[in-house]
Design a protein around this motif. Structure first.
Motif, short mmCIF file in Angstrom:
data_model
loop_
_atom_site.label_atom_id
_atom_site.label_comp_id
_atom_site.label_asym_id
_atom_site.label_seq_id
_atom_site.Cartn_x
_atom_site.Cartn_y
_atom_site.Cartn_z
N THR A 78 3.59 9.80 5.35
CA THR A 78 4.61 10.54 6.11
C THR A 78 6.01 10.42 5.54
OG1 THR A 78 4.87 8.66 7.63
CG2 THR A 78 3.32 10.40 8.27
N VAL A 79 6.31 9.31 4.85
CA VAL A 79 7.63 9.13 4.25
C VAL A 79 7.57 9.62 2.81
CG1 VAL A 79 9.49 7.53 3.72
CG2 VAL A 79 8.05 7.14 5.74
N LYS A 80 8.36 10.61 2.48
CA LYS A 80 8.28 11.26 1.17
C LYS A 80 9.20 10.64 0.13
CE LYS A 80 5.46 14.22 3.01
NZ LYS A 80 4.01 14.12 2.72
N ILE B 158 -7.43 -1.83 17.82
CA ILE B 158 -8.35 -0.69 17.71
C ILE B 158 -7.61 0.61 17.98
CG2 ILE B 158 -10.40 0.41 18.69
CD1 ILE B 158 -11.49 -2.41 19.23
N VAL B 159 -6.76 0.61 18.99
CA VAL B 159 -5.97 1.81 19.32
C VAL B 159 -5.04 2.16 18.17
CG1 VAL B 159 -4.16 2.71 20.82
CG2 VAL B 159 -6.11 1.53 21.82
N VAL B 160 -4.41 1.14 17.57
CA VAL B 160 -3.51 1.36 16.43
C VAL B 160 -4.26 2.02 15.29
CG1 VAL B 160 -2.23 0.19 14.59
CG2 VAL B 160 -1.85 -0.45 16.97
N PHE B 161 -5.45 1.51 14.99
CA PHE B 161 -6.22 2.07 13.88
C PHE B 161 -6.66 3.51 14.16
CE2 PHE B 161 -10.36 2.80 11.77
CZ PHE B 161 -9.92 2.81 10.46
N ILE B 162 -7.14 3.78 15.36
CA ILE B 162 -7.58 5.13 15.71
C ILE B 162 -6.41 6.11 15.63
CG2 ILE B 162 -8.47 6.59 17.57
CD1 ILE B 162 -10.17 4.21 18.47
N THR B 163 -5.25 5.67 16.14
CA THR B 163 -4.05 6.50 16.07
C THR B 163 -3.65 6.79 14.63
OG1 THR B 163 -3.26 5.54 18.16
CG2 THR B 163 -1.64 6.72 16.80
N ALA B 164 -3.74 5.75 13.78
CA ALA B 164 -3.40 5.92 12.37
C ALA B 164 -4.35 6.90 11.69
CB ALA B 164 -3.45 4.56 11.66
N VAL B 165 -5.64 6.83 12.02
CA VAL B 165 -6.63 7.76 11.45
C VAL B 165 -6.29 9.19 11.85
CG1 VAL B 165 -9.04 8.49 11.53
CG2 VAL B 165 -8.49 6.07 11.30
N ILE B 166 -5.93 9.40 13.10
CA ILE B 166 -5.60 10.75 13.57
C ILE B 166 -4.36 11.28 12.86
CG2 ILE B 166 -4.84 12.08 15.58
CD1 ILE B 166 -6.54 10.20 17.31
N VAL B 167 -3.32 10.44 12.76
CA VAL B 167 -2.08 10.86 12.10
C VAL B 167 -2.34 11.18 10.63
CG1 VAL B 167 0.23 10.13 11.39
CG2 VAL B 167 -0.59 9.60 13.69
N CYS B 168 -3.06 10.31 9.95
CA CYS B 168 -3.36 10.54 8.53
C CYS B 168 -4.18 11.81 8.35
CB CYS B 168 -4.12 9.35 7.95
SG CYS B 168 -3.13 7.85 7.76
N GLY B 169 -5.12 12.04 9.27
CA GLY B 169 -5.93 13.26 9.20
C GLY B 169 -5.09 14.51 9.33
N ILE B 170 -4.14 14.49 10.25
CA ILE B 170 -3.26 15.65 10.45
C ILE B 170 -2.39 15.89 9.22
CG2 ILE B 170 -1.30 16.51 11.79
CD1 ILE B 170 -2.47 15.03 14.22
N VAL B 171 -1.83 14.81 8.67
CA VAL B 171 -0.97 14.94 7.48
C VAL B 171 -1.76 15.46 6.30
CG1 VAL B 171 0.46 13.68 5.83
CG2 VAL B 171 0.61 13.13 8.26
N SER C 162 -3.66 -3.01 10.17
CA SER C 162 -2.40 -3.11 9.43
C SER C 162 -2.36 -2.08 8.29
CB SER C 162 -2.23 -4.52 8.87
OG SER C 162 -2.14 -5.47 9.91
N LEU C 163 -3.48 -1.93 7.59
CA LEU C 163 -3.53 -0.93 6.52
C LEU C 163 -3.43 0.48 7.09
CD1 LEU C 163 -6.30 -2.40 4.18
CD2 LEU C 163 -3.85 -2.25 3.72
N GLY C 164 -3.89 0.67 8.32
CA GLY C 164 -3.73 1.97 8.97
C GLY C 164 -2.27 2.34 9.11
N ILE C 165 -1.46 1.37 9.52
CA ILE C 165 -0.01 1.63 9.64
C ILE C 165 0.59 1.87 8.26
CG2 ILE C 165 2.20 0.61 10.28
CD1 ILE C 165 0.80 -0.83 12.53
N GLY C 166 0.17 1.07 7.28
CA GLY C 166 0.66 1.27 5.92
C GLY C 166 0.31 2.64 5.38
N SER C 167 -0.88 3.13 5.74
CA SER C 167 -1.30 4.47 5.30
C SER C 167 -0.41 5.55 5.90
CB SER C 167 -2.76 4.71 5.69
OG SER C 167 -3.62 3.77 5.08
N LEU D 43 0.79 -1.24 0.00
CA LEU D 43 0.00 0.00 0.00
C LEU D 43 0.82 1.28 0.00
CD1 LEU D 43 -2.74 1.48 0.18
CD2 LEU D 43 -2.62 1.17 2.67
N PRO D 44 1.85 1.43 0.84
CA PRO D 44 2.57 2.72 0.93
C PRO D 44 3.09 3.27 -0.39
CG PRO D 44 3.16 1.34 2.79
CD PRO D 44 2.35 0.49 1.86
#
Length: 238
Positions: A153-155, A218-231, A143-148, A68-69
């Motif tokens: 974030t990595v350019k 669940i915590v991993v996914f919520i954290t990933a959503v927040i990070v992706c939203g900020i980016v 897992s896809l949340g982490i991939g997102s 995905l990344p």
């Protein structure tokens, strides 16, 4: 809504033609399954009871962290995102459609493994199928949340490849799918619990669908959503 569904369907078709996603979501995971499935069940016959879960964890990890990344960096690291802005399309649309498309591809691969494992290697099917598929969906999503997060974030493509491998390899080696995690030194066993693969593997095992294994994913996914939203918000402001 119709335009969104059309976008998801279009992305799914594009992903099918993507050599990168084809390799990471289908070819490599299924070849690994066909080769290692026979080896595992020959060397450790008792592994037949967990072979499906082990191969699924490997397949999901590869598709989410390595597959995905690069697709995300191609979109959000290039001028394609400007096309979204010019046409009034929400900047998050690309992420959402790629996320859902990757989810479908990984689910297909997992179903193929479930169908072939009992026939080829006499592996045992999960005894709680009504709970297995929700557990699988949760694991794929986290897992896809982490991939997102990695893709947004990595350019740099070279750095992305290196970081993705640094996430993927420990996920496989320390999760308990290759050998029991209890055989590892205590600090490595503890380190392995940081990665979703370890929790996902336990979640997919029979009678593993419980809060102890769920909360971390669940915590991993919520954290990933927040990070992706900020980016994405920062990218929209540019």
């Amino acid at each position: 809504m119709n335009s969104f569904l059309y976008g998801v369907a279009l992305q799914w078709k594009l992903d099918i033609r993507s050599k990168s996603l084809l390799v990471t979501c289908y070819i490599v995971p299924l070849i690994f399954f066909l080769l290692m499935g026979g080896i595992f069940t020959s060397v450790m016959p008792e592994m037949g009871s967990t072979l499906i879960q082990s191969m699924i964890v490997m397949s999901v990890s590869m598709g989410a962290f390595i597959g995905l990344p690069p697709s995300l960096i191609e979109t959000y690291g290039s001028d394609i995102k400007k096309v979204y802005k010019a046409n009034g399309v929400p900047v998050c649309s690309g992420l959402v459609t790629m996320f859902l498309s990757a989810f479908v591809h990984l689910m297909i691969t997992c179903v193929v493994i479930m169908l072939l494992a009992p026939v080829l290697f006499e592996a045992a099917l999960p005894t709680q199928l009504p709970l297995f598929f929700p557990a699988l969906a949760i694991y794929i999503t986290s897992s896809l949340g982490i991939g997102s997060v990695l893709g947004l974030t990595v350019k740099n493509q070279a750095k992305l490849t290196m970081i993705a491998q640094l996430v993927f390899l420990p996920s496989i080696m320390l999760s308990g799918i290759m050998f029991p995690a209890g055989l590892l030194p205590d600090f490595l066993e503890t380190a392995g619990r940081i990665f979703p693969a370890s929790r996902g593997y336990r979640l997919l095992l029979d009678h593993g669908f419980c809060l102890e294994n769920l909360w971390y994913l669940i915590v991993v996914f919520i954290t990933a959503v927040i990070v992706c939203g900020i980016v994405l918000k920062k990218q929209k402001a540019k």
